[in-house]
Design a protein around this motif. Structure first.
Motif, short mmCIF file in Angstrom:
data_model
loop_
_atom_site.label_atom_id
_atom_site.label_comp_id
_atom_site.label_asym_id
_atom_site.label_seq_id
_atom_site.Cartn_x
_atom_site.Cartn_y
_atom_site.Cartn_z
N PRO A 78 0.83 -1.21 0.00
CA PRO A 78 0.00 0.00 0.00
C PRO A 78 0.87 1.26 0.00
CG PRO A 78 -0.83 -1.60 1.58
CD PRO A 78 0.48 -2.13 1.10
N GLN A 79 0.40 2.29 -0.68
CA GLN A 79 1.24 3.47 -0.88
C GLN A 79 1.55 4.20 0.42
OE1 GLN A 79 -0.74 6.14 -3.56
NE2 GLN A 79 -2.44 6.56 -2.19
N GLU A 80 0.72 4.03 1.46
CA GLU A 80 0.99 4.69 2.73
C GLU A 80 2.04 3.94 3.56
OE1 GLU A 80 -2.00 3.53 1.88
OE2 GLU A 80 -3.27 5.28 1.46
N SER A 81 2.33 2.70 3.19
CA SER A 81 3.29 1.90 3.94
C SER A 81 4.72 2.39 3.66
CB SER A 81 3.17 0.42 3.59
OG SER A 81 1.88 -0.06 3.91
N ARG A 82 5.61 2.10 4.59
CA ARG A 82 7.00 2.52 4.46
C ARG A 82 7.90 1.39 4.95
NH1 ARG A 82 4.56 5.93 2.19
NH2 ARG A 82 4.60 8.20 2.47
N ILE A 83 9.03 1.20 4.25
CA ILE A 83 10.06 0.26 4.69
C ILE A 83 11.40 0.95 4.55
CG2 ILE A 83 11.06 -2.03 4.45
CD1 ILE A 83 8.56 -2.91 2.95
N HIS A 84 12.16 1.03 5.65
CA HIS A 84 13.49 1.65 5.62
C HIS A 84 14.47 0.70 6.31
CE1 HIS A 84 10.56 5.01 6.03
NE2 HIS A 84 10.29 4.46 7.19
N ASN A 85 15.76 0.88 6.03
CA ASN A 85 16.73 0.06 6.74
C ASN A 85 18.03 0.82 6.96
OD1 ASN A 85 17.72 -0.36 3.89
ND2 ASN A 85 19.17 -1.69 4.98
N ALA A 86 18.82 0.33 7.90
CA ALA A 86 20.16 0.87 8.17
C ALA A 86 21.04 -0.28 8.62
CB ALA A 86 20.11 1.94 9.26
N TYR A 87 22.31 -0.25 8.20
CA TYR A 87 23.25 -1.28 8.63
C TYR A 87 23.74 -0.99 10.04
CZ TYR A 87 23.73 -3.65 4.13
OH TYR A 87 23.49 -4.39 3.01
N LEU A 88 23.64 -1.98 10.90
CA LEU A 88 24.24 -1.91 12.23
C LEU A 88 25.64 -2.49 12.21
CD1 LEU A 88 21.25 -3.04 14.50
CD2 LEU A 88 21.76 -0.76 13.58
N ASP A 89 25.88 -3.44 11.32
CA ASP A 89 27.18 -4.09 11.19
C ASP A 89 27.31 -4.56 9.74
OD1 ASP A 89 29.44 -5.67 11.24
OD2 ASP A 89 28.83 -6.89 12.96
N ALA A 90 28.25 -3.96 9.01
CA ALA A 90 28.44 -4.30 7.60
C ALA A 90 29.58 -5.29 7.41
CB ALA A 90 28.69 -3.05 6.77
N GLY A 91 30.03 -5.92 8.47
CA GLY A 91 30.99 -7.00 8.34
C GLY A 91 32.44 -6.61 8.43
N GLY A 92 32.71 -5.35 8.73
CA GLY A 92 34.10 -4.95 8.88
C GLY A 92 34.59 -4.09 7.73
N THR A 93 35.86 -3.72 7.77
CA THR A 93 36.43 -2.78 6.79
C THR A 93 37.49 -3.42 5.90
OG1 THR A 93 38.09 -2.06 8.41
CG2 THR A 93 36.00 -0.81 8.32
N ALA A 94 37.70 -4.72 6.01
CA ALA A 94 38.73 -5.38 5.20
C ALA A 94 38.10 -6.00 3.96
CB ALA A 94 39.44 -6.45 6.03
N PRO A 95 38.35 -5.46 2.76
CA PRO A 95 37.73 -6.01 1.55
C PRO A 95 38.30 -7.36 1.13
CG PRO A 95 39.23 -4.24 0.97
CD PRO A 95 39.16 -4.27 2.47
N ASN A 96 39.45 -7.76 1.69
CA ASN A 96 40.04 -9.04 1.31
C ASN A 96 39.58 -10.19 2.20
OD1 ASN A 96 41.43 -7.91 3.47
ND2 ASN A 96 43.33 -9.01 3.00
N VAL A 97 38.55 -9.92 3.01
CA VAL A 97 37.95 -10.95 3.85
C VAL A 97 36.48 -11.09 3.47
CG1 VAL A 97 37.35 -11.64 6.20
CG2 VAL A 97 39.52 -10.47 5.76
N VAL A 98 36.05 -12.32 3.24
CA VAL A 98 34.62 -12.55 3.04
C VAL A 98 33.93 -12.33 4.38
CG1 VAL A 98 32.85 -14.26 2.48
CG2 VAL A 98 34.97 -14.16 1.15
N GLN A 99 32.98 -11.40 4.40
CA GLN A 99 32.36 -11.00 5.67
C GLN A 99 31.49 -12.12 6.21
OE1 GLN A 99 32.30 -9.22 2.86
NE2 GLN A 99 32.82 -7.07 3.24
N ALA A 100 31.79 -12.51 7.45
CA ALA A 100 31.06 -13.61 8.07
C ALA A 100 29.85 -13.14 8.86
CB ALA A 100 32.00 -14.39 8.99
#
Length: 474
Positions: free
Chosen positions: A228-250
């Motif tokens: 329905p057009q009045e409904s809303r869904i939003h999100n925010a990351y609390l933990d994005a898995g760290g800052t090292a791109p050479n690690v697959v985030q667990a």
């Protein structure tokens, strides 16, 4: 301005003390169940004014209740005192300048909200004692309205079971009886767990929790087309898995706010979003743990109470701002866009007024614009007991909610005048309820009729507890 309701004299007796309370709470902004100093200030004021005090209402250390009077109906007046993160701001200026970089600030005016509610309760207490009218007034100091749903937990715990009616208000750019529209809202956390590995040497051994969270976001994006057009869904990351791109985030954690105009609609959306999360976990070979952090219902109106509050507003008139108030409000408006200012007029069904930075009139009840709704835990109280809410002008028209400009105006003369005005409106409405048994009976009948349409079921599961925080060390 007329002064024909005796309750207003009692408001004026206590207004200096309560304005001081508001300013002290403004100076110690605290967020989401961490309102220890603010609650202590309200508790001390309740005791100083002769209320019987109950601390840690519903097991929440920063919730407090004060009661006065004997016998008769119980009228609750609801206060809040929580601030918002990241909105620290010096008062009385017209440019952004935080008191503490990254600190909290009263960007929604809850320093005013709680103080005016307590001011109204003090006035009603005096009136009850002066007239000998049977009845009790309760001030509820409620924390964590901003995302913590404290009132929902309090309702679930039975804190309002013997209350006959509830009255509240919110600082605003306009003065009117609230239209009793809000969105039911669930805050739900999705914690994805995968398997870490070297992103270059052994990517095939990894299972990316971040991939799962991002796939969930994609799925929800497609869902938005079919709600329905009045409904809303939003999100925010609390933990994005760290800052090292050479690690697959667990690990990755994302929090969703899922909103709908009805409780049943929200529950349906909750299930659809959860299914998307499970699908994202299945696609990525990860696991997902789903937990509700908080939830609130949609607001229920009450026609007899709204009519009574409108009567109180019409007799009292608009907030009596002065030239200094208008001059500062004009400076704040200069920091806003034309769209900001026009939007508030449009939402209230009014044509924009040039050269009028403050609302010194009452918006008529028939004047309504497009419904643009947020969420509030006052809504759960409105399912438990007949409830009415005022909007009272305390800041420049067009000021966005949750902004540095709201914080900056929180100790201004206009804010003080608005909170005193709100106390008079709430006090007069409460007095009418205690003096007119038929009004209270009609309010209860209206509430029963609405509950027959959809009975209340608390949106917070029984096993979910408030996300309390530890009291800071002295």
């Amino acid at each position: 301005m007329q002064n024909s309701d005796v309750i207003w004299d009692h408001v004026e007796t206590h207004q200096k003390d309560l304005v001081g309370l508001s300013d002290r709470v403004w100076a110690t902004p605290e967020t989401l169940y961490g309102e220890f100093a603010s609650c202590a200030e309200h508790t001390a004021m309740l005791r100083d004014k002769g209320f019987a005090v109950t601390e840690a209402v519903a097991g929440i250390p920063t919730a407090v209740m004060g009661e006065a009077g004997e016998g008769g109906p119980v009228i609750a007046i609801l206060g809040e005192y929580d601030a918002l993160p990241g909105l620290s701001q010096e008062a009385g200026i017209d440019y952004p300048k935080p008191v503490e970089e990254g600190g909290a600030g009263h960007g929604c005016g809850h320093n005013l909200l709680g103080s005016a509610a307590l001011l109204a309760a003090c006035a009603l207490k005096d009136w009850l004692a002066e007239t000998g009218t049977p009845g009790r007034v309760r001030y509820y100091g409620c924390p964590a309205e901003e995302g913590g749903a404290a009132k929902s937990f309090m309702v679930r715990d039975g804190a309002f079971d013997d209350v006959d009616a509830a009255i509240c208000w919110h600082p605003s750019g306009m003065t009117r009886v609230d239209e009793a529209q809000s969105l039911a809202n669930t805050r739900m956390d999705f914690a994805f767990t995968g398997r870490a590995s070297h992103a270059a040497a052994a990517p095939h051994l990894g299972r990316s929790a971040l991939d799962a969270a991002e796939l969930m976001n994609v799925g929800v994006q497609y869902l938005r087309e079919h709600i329905p057009q009045e409904s809303r869904i939003h999100n925010a990351y609390l933990d994005a898995g760290g800052t090292a791109p050479n690690v697959v985030q667990a690990r990755a954690v994302t929090r969703y706010a899922i909103r709908s105009t009805t409780l049943s609609g929200m529950r349906s959306l909750n299930e659809r979003v959860q299914d998307i999360a499970r699908g994202a976990a299945l696609m990525t070979g990860t696991k997902v743990d789903i937990s509700i952090m908080s939830a609130v219902s949609n607001m229920q109106g009450n026609t007899p109470l709204e009519e009574a509050m409108q009567q109180a507003m019409d007799v009292l008139g608009g907030v009596p701002f002065d030239d200094a108030d208008r001059a500062y409000a004009a400076r704040i408006q200069a920091t806003l866009s034309d769209d900001d200012i026009a939007a508030e007029y449009r939402q209230n069904g009014l044509e924009p007024r040039k050269g009028s930075p403050l609302c010194d009139y009452i918006v008529p009840p028939q004047s309504r614009g497009p419904a643009m709704m947020g969420s509030t835990d006052v809504a759960d109280v409105s399912w438990a007991v007949p409830t009415v809410q005022a909007r009272v002008a305390t800041h420049a028209i067009g000021t966005p909610g949750h902004s540095w400009q709201i914080t900056a105006q929180g100790k201004a003369g206009a804010a003080h005048k608005g909170m005193i005005h709100a106390a008079k409106i709430m006090g007069a409405t409460a007095r009418m309820l205690l003096a007119d048994k038929d009004l209270l009976a009609r309010a209860k009948q209206d509430h029963r009729r609405r509950m027959e349409i959809e009975p209340y079921v608390c949106p917070i599961p029984e096993d979910v507890t408030p996300p309390l925080v530890k009291r800071p060390a002295a």
